[in-house]
Design a protein around this motif. Structure first.
Motif, mmCIF file in Angstrom:
data_model
loop_
_atom_site.group_PDB
_atom_site.id
_atom_site.type_symbol
_atom_site.label_atom_id
_atom_site.label_comp_id
_atom_site.label_asym_id
_atom_site.label_seq_id
_atom_site.Cartn_x
_atom_site.Cartn_y
_atom_site.Cartn_z
ATOM 1 N N GLU A 134 0.835 -1.208 0.000
ATOM 2 C CA GLU A 134 0.000 0.000 0.000
ATOM 3 C C GLU A 134 0.871 1.260 0.000
ATOM 4 O O GLU A 134 0.589 2.217 -0.715
ATOM 5 C CB GLU A 134 -0.929 -0.005 1.227
ATOM 6 N N ILE A 135 1.936 1.269 0.840
ATOM 7 C CA ILE A 135 2.838 2.433 0.865
ATOM 8 C C ILE A 135 3.528 2.578 -0.492
ATOM 9 O O ILE A 135 3.681 3.694 -1.016
ATOM 10 C CB ILE A 135 3.877 2.295 1.992
ATOM 11 N N GLY A 136 3.916 1.441 -1.072
ATOM 12 C CA GLY A 136 4.561 1.476 -2.379
ATOM 13 C C GLY A 136 3.653 2.060 -3.449
ATOM 14 O O GLY A 136 4.097 2.829 -4.308
ATOM 15 N N LYS A 137 2.365 1.709 -3.406
ATOM 16 C CA LYS A 137 1.410 2.260 -4.383
ATOM 17 C C LYS A 137 1.288 3.775 -4.226
ATOM 18 O O LYS A 137 1.172 4.512 -5.208
ATOM 19 C CB LYS A 137 0.047 1.589 -4.221
ATOM 20 N N GLU A 138 1.298 4.245 -2.962
ATOM 21 C CA GLU A 138 1.235 5.690 -2.721
ATOM 22 C C GLU A 138 2.485 6.383 -3.273
ATOM 23 O O GLU A 138 2.410 7.459 -3.878
ATOM 24 C CB GLU A 138 1.096 5.951 -1.218
ATOM 25 N N LEU A 139 3.658 5.763 -3.071
ATOM 26 C CA LEU A 139 4.904 6.327 -3.611
ATOM 27 C C LEU A 139 4.894 6.326 -5.140
ATOM 28 O O LEU A 139 5.384 7.267 -5.776
ATOM 29 C CB LEU A 139 6.109 5.537 -3.096
ATOM 30 N N PHE A 140 4.343 5.286 -5.710
ATOM 31 C CA PHE A 140 4.244 5.213 -7.167
ATOM 32 C C PHE A 140 3.390 6.372 -7.694
ATOM 33 O O PHE A 140 3.716 6.996 -8.714
ATOM 34 C CB PHE A 140 3.643 3.871 -7.578
ATOM 35 N N HIS A 141 2.290 6.690 -6.993
ATOM 36 C CA HIS A 141 1.442 7.828 -7.374
ATOM 37 C C HIS A 141 2.212 9.151 -7.259
ATOM 38 O O HIS A 141 2.134 10.014 -8.146
ATOM 39 C CB HIS A 141 0.198 7.863 -6.490
ATOM 40 N N LEU A 142 2.969 9.314 -6.160
ATOM 41 C CA LEU A 142 3.736 10.553 -5.972
ATOM 42 C C LEU A 142 4.823 10.701 -7.039
ATOM 43 O O LEU A 142 5.147 11.818 -7.464
ATOM 44 C CB LEU A 142 4.359 10.578 -4.574
ATOM 45 N N ASN A 143 5.377 9.597 -7.497
ATOM 46 C CA ASN A 143 6.397 9.642 -8.554
ATOM 47 C C ASN A 143 5.807 10.176 -9.859
ATOM 48 O O ASN A 143 6.501 10.818 -10.657
ATOM 49 C CB ASN A 143 6.982 8.248 -8.775
ATOM 50 N N GLN A 144 4.518 9.910 -10.094
ATOM 51 C CA GLN A 144 3.858 10.448 -11.280
ATOM 52 C C GLN A 144 3.470 11.914 -11.083
ATOM 53 O O GLN A 144 3.466 12.694 -12.034
ATOM 54 C CB GLN A 144 2.612 9.623 -11.612
ATOM 55 N N LEU A 145 3.164 12.302 -9.848
ATOM 56 C CA LEU A 145 2.710 13.662 -9.547
ATOM 57 C C LEU A 145 3.854 14.671 -9.550
ATOM 58 O O LEU A 145 3.652 15.851 -9.852
ATOM 59 C CB LEU A 145 2.014 13.667 -8.181
ATOM 60 N N VAL A 146 5.071 14.234 -9.239
ATOM 61 C CA VAL A 146 6.162 15.164 -8.946
ATOM 62 C C VAL A 146 6.485 16.091 -10.108
ATOM 63 O O VAL A 146 6.825 17.260 -9.907
ATOM 64 C CB VAL A 146 7.424 14.387 -8.499
ATOM 65 N N THR A 147 6.384 15.629 -11.351
ATOM 66 C CA THR A 147 6.754 16.459 -12.499
ATOM 67 C C THR A 147 5.892 17.708 -12.598
ATOM 68 O O THR A 147 6.384 18.794 -12.904
ATOM 69 C CB THR A 147 6.640 15.649 -13.803
#
Length: 667
Positions: A45-58
């Motif tokens: 679950e934490i990994g999925k949240e980090l994956f979302h943030l990796n897409q948001l950062v740009t």
């Protein structure tokens, strides 16, 4: 238009629009195998949240940092070392997009500690990637490519396609900034292969736009505009916020419009880019747009707005210690001061900018700074200094143009070699199949006849296709080479010979006349107030004036004379078999032909005049041998014509080795 000031938009876009990347030649090195962390992240679950943030950062780096801090505060004790490492990767990306380079270095240091202490080899390509990325931002392109090469090798070993894509894009940017355009094109095309044509991934839009900026560099503006529009379509279709991306796209599009002479579209695109930029966190992007607006308003003659935008750009650049942007804004400010009549102040600013670009070996910026200095000296009436700066500008500009042509030719050659290697691989594959069939022959004797027939048929089909493909390719290559040869020696706008033709052919022409030498005259002509024509009516009308000038020149001169477009609005004529009297009469006829009838253009009739400088030589052989001495004297005679009111010609006469006199040739 200030050529190098507008190019800042291209450079900044390539670095901040996405995670920068490398060049396509893999580096062979002994490196450990790594594991792609992205697949592991998707399992928690934490990994999925980090994956979302990796897409948001740009698109939203500040918001990403805030959510990362909240996630660490609530769930840090639950995080695996993979997840902790990926937090560092995302944070490094956010700090880079916010131009916080010191904080990026902190994240790299922490990654190195985690990789060493926890045996996390998967972090190694990210470490190399961020080291290379920081060096790209600092214009240390050679060192950046070394790290990015290693990042590509490691990410490909670990099947980390996302990082490999980013690294390819960044390496292309670095190669582009060094003028290695064929390597940049290779990397961009390799990166584009990660997507299909209908993709709406923002990274796809990024790479399209970076490729568009490369075509801006080599001045193929129609291709650049087409790619820019396609990139904008991709960005608009994306589900993520798009202010930063749209701002950078519009900056580049404004530059393309300016080069195509579409002045109103140029201004509207840049003002719209400004609106987008101020809704983002990127101070770099805001400063870039201020620099570009100062350039546009300088060209339009609105010096008050131009000065304010340049000063705003300096303030923004200073806030994040970007010396390059600061100096580009300073150069613009120097030009503005010169235009406003503050000549000495403008010269001081321009000299400082020129020295900075020289120290950083940024050749396109050095060339444009020299041109601006020459104009500033001319505005002050310091014609000797103006001539010196103008001469250096022409030398460097000619070398730059030649280098770009060489890059294009090399790219064509490499494409041919790549196609050839692919065909060789196909033939080797076929040979391997034949050997395998021969080994099986002993076991499958009953089917040997059928098998040989099939193999023979395959061989014939492939050989025939190879023959047809090779023949077609060779025919196209010959056609392309013929077209390139024509373009090499002819000015495409005026259809006169170009500078390279004269530099490479004068010796051969002079050699043919060696046995029967005859006097000749060298004439340099410059269309008066041509910049005002461009600024008032646009570059399309300027091109029409250049074309008609060339036609009138051709109608006056004889077939044995050599007419050359020397550069910009400057033309050169070698009048053969011309003594002093006939040469002077010819020059006056040319001036009369230009002034006697207004030029017809799409914006109506325009009165045009020209000024000329002339020098005599007793033969073409003498002219060739003393070229470096006689050409500057003709140029000085031209400056005398300009200084004495324009629309006239002066003759340079030598009284002694160091004593020259410039005499008016008024009809």
């Amino acid at each position: 238009m200030c050529y190098f000031a507008r190019f800042v938009s291209v450079i900044v876009f390539s670095i901040t629009f996405t995670l920068p990347s490398l060049s396509a030649r893999a580096v062979e090195a002994a490196v450990p195998a790594v594991t792609d962390p992205v697949q592991i992240l998707k399992t928690t679950e934490i990994g999925k949240e980090l994956f979302h943030l990796n897409q948001l950062v740009t698109s939203e780096p500040k918001k990403t940092l805030k959510q990362l801090a909240e996630l660490e505060q609530t769930d840090a004790h639950k995080m695996s070392q993979y997840e902790m490492g990926f937090v560092l990767v995302i944070r490094a990306n956010a700090h880079l997009l916010l131009d916080q380079h010191d904080l990026v270095e902190d994240q790299i240091f922490t990654m190195q500690q985690l990789a060493t202490e926890g045996n996390h080899d998967w972090l190694l390509p990210y470490i190399e990637y961020w080291k290379g990325t920081l060096l790209v931002n600092q214009s240390e392109f050679t060192r950046a490519i070394e790290h990015l090469n290693q990042a590509i090798t490691l990410s490909q070993q670990g099947r980390n396609s996302s990082l490999s894509l980013q690294a390819l894009n960044s390496r292309a940017n670095a190669n582009k900034e060094q003028g290695q355009y064929h390597h940049a094109i290779e990397d961009y095309n390799r990166a584009l292969n990660f997507f299909d044509d209908n993709s709406v991934d923002q990274k796809y839009g990024t790479i399209l736009n970076n490729l568009s900026t490369l075509y801006i560099y080599i001045r193929e503006f129609d291709k650049a505009l087409k790619l820019n529009v396609k990139a904008a379509t991709v960005v608009k279709a994306s589900s993520l916020k798009k202010a930063r991306q749209m701002a950078t796209l519009l900056v580049n599009r404004s530059y393309i419009y300016g080069e195509l002479g579409q002045r109103q579209s140029e201004i509207m695109a840049m003002e719209k880019a400004k609106e987008y930029a101020y809704s983002t966190d990127s101070v770099r992007l805001q400063a870039t747009i201020m620099v570009n607006l100062s350039d546009i308003y300088t060209t339009e003659g609105d010096y008050a707005r131009a000065e304010q935008n340049a000063k705003d750009a300096q303030t923004l650049a200073k806030s994040f210690n970007n010396d390059h942007l600061f100096m580009v804004a300073q150069a613009n400010l120097g030009l503005i001061k010169s235009k406003q009549g503050h000549g000495e102040e403008g010269l001081a600013l321009l000299r400082g900018a020129h020295e900075y670009f020289e120290s950083k070996n940024k050749e396109p910026y050095v060339v444009e700074a020299l041109k601006m200095l020459a104009n500033a000296y001319a505005e002050l009436g310091q014609y000797e200094q103006a001539f010196l700066q103008h001469k250096i500008f022409h030398e460097k500009f000619s070398k730059q143009q030649f280098d770009e042509r060489e890059e294009k030719l090399l790219a064509i050659e490499q494409k041919y070699e790549a196609d050839k290697k692919e065909k060789e691989i196909a033939l080797l594959t076929l040979e391997k199949s034949l050997r395998a069939a021969a080994d099986e022959k002993r076991i499958l004797r009953r089917n040997i006849f059928f098998l040989l027939c099939v193999i023979a048929l395959i061989f014939m089909i492939r050989f025939y296709r190879h023959y047809i493909s090779t023949k077609r390719h060779n025919r196209d290559l010959l056609k392309d080479n013929a077209a390139l040869q024509g373009k090499t020696y002819q000015d495409q706008l005026t259809k006169l010979f170009n500078r390279r033709f004269l530099e490479e052919s004068l010796s051969a022409i002079a050699e043919r006349e060696k046995k029967t030498p005859k006097p000749c005259s060298l004439v340099i002509m410059d269309i008066d107030k041509f910049k005002r024509i461009n600024d008032t009516f646009g570059h399309d009308v300027g091109d029409q004036v250049l074309t008609e000038f060339a036609q009138r020149l051709t109608s006056i001169t004889r077939k044995e004379d050599i007419s050359v477009r020397w550069g910009g609005e400057e033309f050169l004529l070698i009048a053969r078999e011309s003594n002093g009297e006939t040469g002077e009469h010819l020059v006056n006829r040319i001036l009369e032909s230009v002034r006697e009838k207004p030029f017809s253009t799409s914006k109506g009739e325009i009165v045009v005049t020209t000024s000329a400088g002339m020098v005599h030589a007793d033969s073409l052989q003498t002219l060739r041998q003393q070229w470096d001495k006689l050409l500057p004297q003709a140029d000085k005679a031209l400056y005398s014509s300009k200084n004495n009111g324009r629309d006239q010609a002066h003759l340079a006469l030598q009284h002694s080795e160091y004593d020259w006199q410039y005499i008016s040739l008024c009809a």
